[in-house]
Design an enzyme around this catalytic site. Structure first.
Site, PDB file in Angstrom:
ATOM      1  N   CYS A 156       0.839  -1.205   0.000  1.00 44.09           N
ATOM      2  CA  CYS A 156       0.000   0.000   0.000  1.00 44.09           C
ATOM      3  C   CYS A 156       0.876   1.258   0.000  1.00 44.09           C
ATOM      4  O   CYS A 156       2.087   1.191   0.200  1.00 44.09           O
ATOM      5  CB  CYS A 156      -0.934   0.008   1.207  1.00 44.09           C
ATOM      6  SG  CYS A 156      -0.084   0.228   2.779  1.00 44.09           S
ATOM      7  N   CYS A 194       2.978   1.783   3.171  1.00 41.58           N
ATOM      8  CA  CYS A 194       4.143   0.896   3.256  1.00 41.58           C
ATOM      9  C   CYS A 194       5.277   1.422   2.385  1.00 41.58           C
ATOM     10  O   CYS A 194       6.434   1.446   2.807  1.00 41.58           O
ATOM     11  CB  CYS A 194       3.760  -0.520   2.834  1.00 41.58           C
ATOM     12  SG  CYS A 194       2.492  -1.269   3.878  1.00 41.58           S
TER      13      CYS A 194
END
Length: 88
Positions: A11, A14
């Site tokens: 994502c 991250c």
């Protein structure tokens, strides 16, 4: 060399966490080896339930949300300057 693992499924948070860690370490001449782990089973094996998670030298340093730069630097202070925690 300090081993860092960024745990997350890929994502935006991250990816941002990984880039932040790389920048903080680069700016402070902290040698790291960074690995991105996206496999859910591997992530869960660390006990991380909220991503991004960060593991530094085998110890969980962070879980959930993007940390700030000061927090990231604090993870490495003892490794990069064992005698003077103000050096980096």
């Amino acid at each position: 060399m300090i081993e860092v693992k960024v745990l997350g499924t890929g994502c935006a948070n991250c990816k941002a966490t990984q880039k932040l860690i790389e920048k903080v370490c680069s700016d402070n001449a902290i040698p790291i080896s960074i690995e991105k782990i996206e496999d859910t089973a591997q992530i869960m094996s660390y006990g991380i339930m909220s991503t991004p998670g960060v593991v530094v030298d085998g110890k969980i340093a962070h879980a959930g949300g993007i940390p700030d730069a000061k927090t990231v630097l604090s993870w490495f202070k003892s490794q990069c300057c064992p005698t003077d925690n103000d050096c980096c």
